[in-house]
Design a protein around this motif. Sequence first.
Motif, PDB file in Angstrom:
ATOM      1  N   ALA A  71     -30.723 -11.459 -42.236  1.00 59.19           N
ATOM      2  CA  ALA A  71     -30.918 -10.266 -41.410  1.00 59.19           C
ATOM      3  C   ALA A  71     -29.718 -10.086 -40.494  1.00 59.19           C
ATOM      4  N   VAL A  72     -29.272  -8.839 -40.376  1.00 60.19           N
ATOM      5  CA  VAL A  72     -28.207  -8.512 -39.430  1.00 60.19           C
ATOM      6  C   VAL A  72     -28.863  -8.199 -38.089  1.00 60.19           C
ATOM      7  N   ILE A  73     -28.579  -9.045 -37.091  1.00 60.68           N
ATOM      8  CA  ILE A  73     -29.229  -8.940 -35.781  1.00 60.68           C
ATOM      9  C   ILE A  73     -28.154  -8.987 -34.693  1.00 60.68           C
ATOM     10  N   SER A  74     -28.360  -8.204 -33.662  1.00 64.41           N
ATOM     11  CA  SER A  74     -27.420  -8.150 -32.548  1.00 64.41           C
ATOM     12  C   SER A  74     -27.167  -9.534 -31.952  1.00 64.41           C
ATOM     13  N   SER A  75     -25.935  -9.747 -31.482  1.00 72.61           N
ATOM     14  CA  SER A  75     -25.604 -11.002 -30.815  1.00 72.61           C
ATOM     15  C   SER A  75     -25.925 -10.951 -29.319  1.00 72.61           C
ATOM     16  N   ALA A  83     -33.694 -12.888 -33.542  1.00 82.69           N
ATOM     17  CA  ALA A  83     -33.161 -13.769 -34.585  1.00 82.69           C
ATOM     18  C   ALA A  83     -33.962 -15.058 -34.671  1.00 82.69           C
ATOM     19  N   GLY A  84     -34.263 -15.653 -33.520  1.00 83.54           N
ATOM     20  CA  GLY A  84     -35.040 -16.889 -33.513  1.00 83.54           C
ATOM     21  C   GLY A  84     -36.422 -16.696 -34.112  1.00 83.54           C
ATOM     22  N   THR A  85     -37.017 -15.523 -33.870  1.00 78.36           N
ATOM     23  CA  THR A  85     -38.335 -15.226 -34.434  1.00 78.36           C
ATOM     24  C   THR A  85     -38.252 -15.080 -35.948  1.00 78.36           C
ATOM     25  N   LEU A  86     -37.248 -14.349 -36.432  1.00 73.05           N
ATOM     26  CA  LEU A  86     -37.088 -14.168 -37.881  1.00 73.05           C
ATOM     27  C   LEU A  86     -36.821 -15.501 -38.581  1.00 73.05           C
ATOM     28  N   ILE A 107     -18.182  -7.998 -43.528  1.00 72.88           N
ATOM     29  CA  ILE A 107     -17.642  -8.969 -44.493  1.00 72.88           C
ATOM     30  C   ILE A 107     -18.691 -10.016 -44.844  1.00 72.88           C
ATOM     31  N   GLN A 108     -19.388 -10.536 -43.829  1.00 69.32           N
ATOM     32  CA  GLN A 108     -20.414 -11.554 -44.083  1.00 69.32           C
ATOM     33  C   GLN A 108     -21.567 -10.992 -44.906  1.00 69.32           C
ATOM     34  N   ALA A 109     -21.975  -9.761 -44.609  1.00 70.06           N
ATOM     35  CA  ALA A 109     -23.084  -9.153 -45.343  1.00 70.06           C
ATOM     36  C   ALA A 109     -22.700  -8.890 -46.793  1.00 70.06           C
ATOM     37  N   ILE A 110     -21.500  -8.397 -47.018  1.00 69.68           N
ATOM     38  CA  ILE A 110     -21.028  -8.150 -48.384  1.00 69.68           C
ATOM     39  C   ILE A 110     -20.976  -9.455 -49.169  1.00 69.68           C
ATOM     40  N   LYS A 111     -20.465 -10.500 -48.536  1.00 67.59           N
ATOM     41  CA  LYS A 111     -20.406 -11.819 -49.180  1.00 67.59           C
ATOM     42  C   LYS A 111     -21.804 -12.309 -49.542  1.00 67.59           C
ATOM     43  N   ALA A 112     -22.748 -12.146 -48.613  1.00 66.55           N
ATOM     44  CA  ALA A 112     -24.121 -12.590 -48.864  1.00 66.55           C
ATOM     45  C   ALA A 112     -24.757 -11.819 -50.018  1.00 66.55           C
ATOM     46  N   LEU A 113     -24.557 -10.509 -50.055  1.00 62.54           N
ATOM     47  CA  LEU A 113     -25.100  -9.696 -51.145  1.00 62.54           C
ATOM     48  C   LEU A 113     -24.533 -10.135 -52.491  1.00 62.54           C
ATOM     49  N   LYS A 114     -23.243 -10.415 -52.530  1.00 60.13           N
ATOM     50  CA  LYS A 114     -22.609 -10.854 -53.778  1.00 60.13           C
ATOM     51  C   LYS A 114     -23.082 -12.242 -54.195  1.00 60.13           C
ATOM     52  N   GLU A 115     -23.543 -13.026 -53.221  1.00 61.47           N
ATOM     53  CA  GLU A 115     -24.064 -14.364 -53.518  1.00 61.47           C
ATOM     54  C   GLU A 115     -25.539 -14.337 -53.899  1.00 61.47           C
ATOM     55  N   GLY A 116     -26.147 -13.144 -53.896  1.00 64.41           N
ATOM     56  CA  GLY A 116     -27.530 -13.022 -54.327  1.00 64.41           C
ATOM     57  C   GLY A 116     -28.551 -12.949 -53.217  1.00 64.41           C
ATOM     58  N   TYR A 117     -28.099 -12.845 -51.971  1.00 64.65           N
ATOM     59  CA  TYR A 117     -29.029 -12.711 -50.858  1.00 64.65           C
ATOM     60  C   TYR A 117     -29.471 -11.255 -50.702  1.00 64.65           C
ATOM     61  N   ASP A 118     -30.717 -11.063 -50.299  1.00 64.44           N
ATOM     62  CA  ASP A 118     -31.133  -9.772 -49.768  1.00 64.44           C
ATOM     63  C   ASP A 118     -30.639  -9.668 -48.329  1.00 64.44           C
ATOM     64  N   ILE A 119     -30.414  -8.441 -47.885  1.00 64.92           N
ATOM     65  CA  ILE A 119     -30.014  -8.196 -46.504  1.00 64.92           C
ATOM     66  C   ILE A 119     -31.038  -7.294 -45.837  1.00 64.92           C
ATOM     67  N   GLY A 120     -31.505  -7.688 -44.650  1.00 65.24           N
ATOM     68  CA  GLY A 120     -32.359  -6.838 -43.842  1.00 65.24           C
ATOM     69  C   GLY A 120     -31.553  -6.268 -42.688  1.00 65.24           C
ATOM     70  N   ILE A 121     -31.683  -4.982 -42.438  1.00 65.16           N
ATOM     71  CA  ILE A 121     -30.875  -4.340 -41.407  1.00 65.16           C
ATOM     72  C   ILE A 121     -31.652  -3.202 -40.756  1.00 65.16           C
ATOM     73  N   THR A 122     -31.415  -3.013 -39.462  1.00 63.20           N
ATOM     74  CA  THR A 122     -31.979  -1.871 -38.742  1.00 63.20           C
ATOM     75  C   THR A 122     -30.859  -0.852 -38.566  1.00 63.20           C
ATOM     76  N   PRO A 123     -30.900   0.256 -39.282  1.00 64.83           N
ATOM     77  CA  PRO A 123     -29.774   1.201 -39.269  1.00 64.83           C
ATOM     78  C   PRO A 123     -29.481   1.818 -37.912  1.00 64.83           C
ATOM     79  N   ASP A 124     -30.473   1.828 -37.015  1.00 65.90           N
ATOM     80  CA  ASP A 124     -30.244   2.400 -35.692  1.00 65.90           C
ATOM     81  C   ASP A 124     -30.058   1.326 -34.612  1.00 65.90           C
ATOM     82  N   GLY A 125     -29.962   0.064 -35.019  1.00 64.96           N
ATOM     83  CA  GLY A 125     -29.789  -1.011 -34.045  1.00 64.96           C
ATOM     84  C   GLY A 125     -28.328  -1.295 -33.773  1.00 64.96           C
ATOM     85  N   PRO A 126     -28.048  -2.104 -32.716  1.00 65.24           N
ATOM     86  CA  PRO A 126     -29.025  -2.714 -31.822  1.00 65.24           C
ATOM     87  C   PRO A 126     -29.341  -1.889 -30.576  1.00 65.24           C
ATOM     88  N   ARG A 127     -28.586  -0.829 -30.328  1.00 69.51           N
ATOM     89  CA  ARG A 127     -28.758  -0.083 -29.081  1.00 69.51           C
ATOM     90  C   ARG A 127     -28.988   1.411 -29.296  1.00 69.51           C
TER      91      ARG A 127
END
Length: 207
Positions: A71-75, A83-86, A107-127
């Motif tokens: 999951a892509v989560i704000s820092s 993030a800790g909850t997920l 870059i990290q998300a693209i790499k993860a997708l190519k490695e076979g991971y699903d990605i979860g994202i909130t398109p209007d996040g984090p603010r």
Amino acid sequence: MLKKWSRALASSLVPFIGSWLIRFLYLTNKKVFHTNNPLPDESTIYACWHGDLMMFAHSYLKYKNTSRVKAVISSHFDGTLIAGTLEKFGFEIIAGSSNKNAVRVLIQAIKALKEGYDIGITPDGPRGPRHEVADGIIAMAQKTGKKVILVEIRPLSYWQLSSWDKFVIPKPFGTIHFYYSDPLEIQGMQTEDAREMIKKGLLKHEN
């Protein structure tokens, strides 16, 4: 020092309490799932609004019992609590957003997708702005050729916070509708067309 200590305590307690609250609300609600097909085995981008994020992990795991999801989560600090909850549900975290560390996150998300991971994202996040689609999800889909599934989570009875995202907390002993769209092909679309399609799709069943 007090602020640092209180944040450390919150980082420890909130994900633990939050994960059990989510489980309680999930178990005590009637669930109605709307999807036309089984979710794809190949890596896919899953999107839901920031305000609907609370019940996303449980609904995803109903369909895909896998540890290969990030999951892509704000820092920001509130993001670290999410993030800790997920992580309690087996999600790995990519820390950052379209506003901060955007290139590294992409870059990290693209790499993860190519490695076979699903990605979860909130398109209007984090603010925010609320219900406005940022470029990150579009760039991920176009650069990898991966499809996007839109997830709407609609409890019939809920509390709604006064935060920017109008965060939704389902009330117990009600009914929650989960809508999963068919996989959407974003590659080759104009950015604004893709943005509008995602936005309309995530508001399709809004009350």
